[in-house]
Scaffold this motif. Structure first.
Motif, PDB file in Angstrom:
ATOM      1  N   ARG A 270      21.828  38.270  46.875  1.00 35.46           N
ATOM      2  CA  ARG A 270      22.585  39.051  48.002  1.00 35.46           C
ATOM      3  C   ARG A 270      22.734  37.897  48.916  1.00 35.46           C
ATOM      4  N   LEU A 271      24.364  37.399  49.081  1.00 32.98           N
ATOM      5  CA  LEU A 271      24.613  36.481  49.925  1.00 32.98           C
ATOM      6  C   LEU A 271      25.124  36.829  51.217  1.00 32.98           C
ATOM      7  N   TYR A 272      24.682  36.145  52.293  1.00 29.95           N
ATOM      8  CA  TYR A 272      25.229  36.844  53.652  1.00 29.95           C
ATOM      9  C   TYR A 272      25.801  35.700  54.228  1.00 29.95           C
ATOM     10  N   PHE A 273      27.384  36.142  54.323  1.00 32.63           N
ATOM     11  CA  PHE A 273      28.258  35.175  55.070  1.00 32.63           C
ATOM     12  C   PHE A 273      28.650  35.800  56.565  1.00 32.63           C
ATOM     13  N   ILE A 274      28.876  34.420  57.294  1.00 30.04           N
ATOM     14  CA  ILE A 274      29.447  34.591  58.736  1.00 30.04           C
ATOM     15  C   ILE A 274      30.726  34.057  58.727  1.00 30.04           C
ATOM     16  N   GLY A 275      31.573  35.084  59.368  1.00 34.67           N
ATOM     17  CA  GLY A 275      33.126  34.245  59.740  1.00 34.67           C
ATOM     18  C   GLY A 275      33.998  35.218  60.190  1.00 34.67           C
ATOM     19  N   ALA A 276      35.352  34.933  60.026  1.00 25.82           N
ATOM     20  CA  ALA A 276      36.227  35.543  60.554  1.00 25.82           C
ATOM     21  C   ALA A 276      36.525  36.869  59.748  1.00 25.82           C
ATOM     22  N   PRO A 277      37.447  37.837  60.112  1.00 22.14           N
ATOM     23  CA  PRO A 277      37.568  39.216  59.181  1.00 22.14           C
ATOM     24  C   PRO A 277      38.276  38.689  57.899  1.00 22.14           C
ATOM     25  N   GLU A 278      38.980  37.568  57.746  1.00 21.30           N
ATOM     26  CA  GLU A 278      39.458  37.289  56.377  1.00 21.30           C
ATOM     27  C   GLU A 278      38.348  36.534  55.697  1.00 21.30           C
ATOM     28  N   CYS A 279      37.337  36.637  55.800  1.00 22.67           N
ATOM     29  CA  CYS A 279      36.507  35.947  54.963  1.00 22.67           C
ATOM     30  C   CYS A 279      35.954  36.901  53.985  1.00 22.67           C
ATOM     31  N   ALA A 280      36.094  38.177  54.526  1.00 25.85           N
ATOM     32  CA  ALA A 280      35.859  39.374  53.304  1.00 25.85           C
ATOM     33  C   ALA A 280      36.923  39.225  52.329  1.00 25.85           C
ATOM     34  N   SER A 281      38.353  39.248  52.872  1.00 22.64           N
ATOM     35  CA  SER A 281      39.211  39.069  51.724  1.00 22.64           C
ATOM     36  C   SER A 281      39.090  37.907  50.954  1.00 22.64           C
ATOM     37  N   GLU A 282      38.699  36.724  51.351  1.00 25.42           N
ATOM     38  CA  GLU A 282      38.588  35.591  50.616  1.00 25.42           C
ATOM     39  C   GLU A 282      37.380  35.790  49.568  1.00 25.42           C
ATOM     40  N   LEU A 283      36.279  36.318  50.026  1.00 22.42           N
ATOM     41  CA  LEU A 283      35.307  36.703  49.129  1.00 22.42           C
ATOM     42  C   LEU A 283      35.723  37.651  47.898  1.00 22.42           C
ATOM     43  N   ARG A 284      36.472  38.598  48.213  1.00 22.75           N
ATOM     44  CA  ARG A 284      36.861  39.666  47.379  1.00 22.75           C
ATOM     45  C   ARG A 284      37.729  39.094  46.072  1.00 22.75           C
ATOM     46  N   ARG A 285      38.401  38.036  46.529  1.00 26.24           N
ATOM     47  CA  ARG A 285      39.207  37.039  45.624  1.00 26.24           C
ATOM     48  C   ARG A 285      38.459  36.300  44.784  1.00 26.24           C
ATOM     49  N   ILE A 286      37.136  35.944  44.722  1.00 29.70           N
ATOM     50  CA  ILE A 286      36.294  35.482  43.910  1.00 29.70           C
ATOM     51  C   ILE A 286      35.728  36.281  42.912  1.00 29.70           C
ATOM     52  N   GLN A 287      35.798  35.904  41.534  1.00 30.40           N
ATOM     53  CA  GLN A 287      35.491  36.591  40.454  1.00 30.40           C
ATOM     54  C   GLN A 287      34.007  36.529  40.386  1.00 30.40           C
ATOM     55  N   GLY A 288      33.205  37.371  40.160  1.00 26.11           N
ATOM     56  CA  GLY A 288      31.720  37.412  40.140  1.00 26.11           C
ATOM     57  C   GLY A 288      30.796  37.762  41.348  1.00 26.11           C
ATOM     58  N   LEU A 289      31.676  38.309  42.246  1.00 30.14           N
ATOM     59  CA  LEU A 289      30.968  38.846  43.315  1.00 30.14           C
ATOM     60  C   LEU A 289      31.475  39.983  43.674  1.00 30.14           C
ATOM     61  N   ARG A 290      30.617  40.800  44.387  1.00 25.63           N
ATOM     62  CA  ARG A 290      30.726  42.425  44.934  1.00 25.63           C
ATOM     63  C   ARG A 290      30.260  42.591  46.026  1.00 25.63           C
TER      64      ARG A 290
END
Length: 588
Positions: A270-290
């Motif tokens: 489980r990876l915990y990221f800190i950032g702007a709202p767009e960070c969530a969009s960015e992570l959703r575009r990476i294959q292999g994460l949910r």
């Protein structure tokens, strides 16, 4: 020249001046010109509206749908992650980027390629420790150069081909332009690799502004048997995102707070990221994460209908004073909370234990209808959807790429003309589920299509009123020019137009002049038409002439002078290659 020709030239001058000196949109300006020429009787309705039925314009519209299918499935990101790799130097990075960009741009809309590559390149640059400004402008230039390699690589080629079909019944083959386009891509790409690092500025990217925006915490999970298992943080592209950073990893109930770039990911991390709202969009575009929240999978919304939405809680929000866990938020609003920010900062602790307060900002995954449904409700003070936040469906990426390959094969083999092949590919994207019908409609860039179609009216007016012949007479009066010298003149004029207005408008306006010149010289029109194609695409000196140049302007933090510094020599190289090779392939 009669009054119709004088009025046409005056209209043309007014259009050029308005586009250069004011902020009026190009589609509005060109439609106003079309209306004027129609109302005063310079053009008949069929002559004024001919562009809206031109095969080239219809093909461009259809290819927007094909490009949207590739975008919705994440096909370009899928390719990018496999081809970009981990080069050690800026030159190596530019080489690894220019090759796939050029190849993709030969078969896709340039704008779509650059739009999809920008976040991938920014992420990649951060991971490699290279300034994004060293890569984003070469990205735009590589897309432009790659687009010259095939008939469908850029809308400019399709527009001129449509004019050749309607005026002279000449059809160019899909790969006919490759004889000039491929050498141009190789030579231009070599220039960018050899001199790009020296000529391009070293400026920071968007990530440096991260501390000025709302800060969220976003938690995601590494998918079992996914492509990220066994890769290091750096190899997975998670070392330095554009809009956030990896703060900690939870593994087997153990918290890893010092996350090294070479730490290997395991299934279930489980990876915990800190950032702007767009960070969530960015992570959703990476294959292999949910998303780590299991509630996301319980959401009663199809994948292609999902988006990320920010809401601010109002005083009448029904769950104020309750924890996220006790609020039954998903059941009540059919939305899942990704993260919560308070006074612009993330709230520490487990998301389920946080108590709602007035003014809290929530980042939600929900349906596109949520915004309209709750925009004026008193539960929330503000409801705002994040642009381009629908998660790509990577399972469909091979299907989308297969459809693109079949379209290219059908056209290249001569089995179907490019327009028919594009129609079948667009239909295939929708039927196969790579793209929904509503998304297909929204993918059409109507302002661009209107600009191209309306430009035909000005081009037609220059032909029927004799204005083009008058300009040609003035050009030929310079002296006894050979066809090759006239070709150079056509190329230079088109480049000047494309840098000042837009590439498609420049091509349509220069075509009747090129046609008239060829007829006066009694030589083949093809070398001049192809010169217009290549020159209209050769917009390197300003950010205004080509849309992809403008797209990288902000993310790369460029200045106008940056384009001149590297774009001027590249434009001279492109011109020299083009005017040398064109007469060899298409004789006068």
């Amino acid at each position: 020249m009669e009054w119709q020709g004088i009025l046409t030239l005056a209209t043309l001058f007014s259009v050029l001046s308005t586009l250069m000196l004011t902020r009026f949109s190009a589609d509005l300006v060109l439609m106003a010109a079309l209306a004027l020429l129609l109302i005063v009787g310079v053009l008949t309705p069929s002559e004024a509206l001919v562009g809206f039925g031109n095969p080239g314009v219809i093909t461009i519209a259809t290819l927007y749908v094909v490009a949207a299918g590739l975008k919705e499935t994440g096909a370009v990101q899928w390719i990018a992650r496999r081809l970009l790799g981990h080069p050690k130097t800026a030159k190596g990075a530019q080489l690894r980027m220019i090759a796939p960009t050029g190849v993709l741009s030969a078969f896709m809309n340039n704008t779509a390629v650059v739009a999809m590559f920008i976040p991938a390149i920014q992420d990649w640059a951060q991971r490699l420790g290279i300034s994004p400004s060293k890569l984003l402008l070469p990205l735009s230039y590589a897309a432009i150069l790659g687009g010259t390699c095939t008939l469908i690589g850029t809308s400019t080629n399709l527009v001129v081909d449509g004019l050749l079909q309607s005026e002279l019944d000449i059809h160019l083959g899909l790969f006919e332009l490759a004889w000039v386009g491929v050498p141009l891509l190789l030579i231009g790409g070599a220039f960018l690799v050899l001199f790009g690092s020296k000529l391009l500025p070293d400026r920071g990217g968007v990530r440096e502004e991260l501390n000025q925006v709302r800060e969220y915490g976003v938690e995601v999970e590494v998918v079992d048997s996914g492509p990220l298992v066994g890769k290091s943080i750096a190899e997975a592209g998670l070392r330095a995102l554009n809009y956030g950073y990896l703060a900690e990893i939870e593994r087997d109930d153990r918290l890893i707070t010092a996350v090294e770039p070479d730490r290997v990911l395991q299934a279930g991390d489980r990876l915990y990221f800190i950032g702007a709202p767009e960070c969530a969009s960015e992570l959703r575009r990476i294959q292999g994460l949910r998303p780590a929240s299991g509630n996301v999978h319980k959401l009663d919304v199809a994948n292609h209908q999902r988006c990320l939405v920010e809401v601010v809680l109002g005083p009448e929000f029904p769950a104020l004073g309750k924890t996220v866990r006790d609020s039954q938020f998903r059941t009540r609003f059919n939305a899942v909370i990704f993260s919560l920010a308070r006074e612009g900062k993330r709230v520490p602790g487990k998301l389920g234990d946080i108590t709602f307060r007035v003014g809290d900002t929530l980042l939600l995954e929900t349906s596109h209808q949520f915004v309209e449904q709750y925009r004026f409700r008193r539960d929330f003070l503000l409801v705002s959807a994040l642009n381009d936040s629908t998660p790509p469906d990577f399972r469909k990426a091979p299907t989308a790429l297969g459809i693109l390959a079949l379209m290219v094969l059908a056209s290249a083999s001569g089995l179907f003309p490019i327009m028919e092949a594009a129609f079948m590919a667009a239909g295939g994207m929708i039927v196969s589920g790579c793209l929904t019908a509503s998304r297909a409609r929204r993918s059409l860039d109507l302002p661009v299509l209107v600009i191209i179609a309306a430009s035909f009216a000005l081009g037609n007016a220059m032909t029927v009123t004799g204005a083009a012949d008058w300009i040609v007479g003035g050009l030929l009066s310079i002296g006894d020019l050979s066809p090759w010298q006239v070709l150079i003149l056509v190329y230079l004029l088109t480049v000047m137009f494309t840098e000042l207005i837009t590439n498609n408008a420049a091509a349509v306006l220069m075509f009747p002049i090129a046609l008239a010149l060829a007829q006066k010289l009694d030589v083949s029109v093809l070398p001049f038409a192809v010169a217009v194609m290549f020159a209209a695409s050769a917009s390197f000196i300003t950010p205004l002439g080509y849309q992809t140049n403008l797209m990288v302007y902000g993310p790369g933090r460029y200045k106008f002078s940056d384009y001149v510094k590297i774009g001027l020599p590249l434009s001279l190289i492109a011109g020299a290659v083009s005017v040398t090779l064109i007469p060899m392939v298409w004789s006068f």
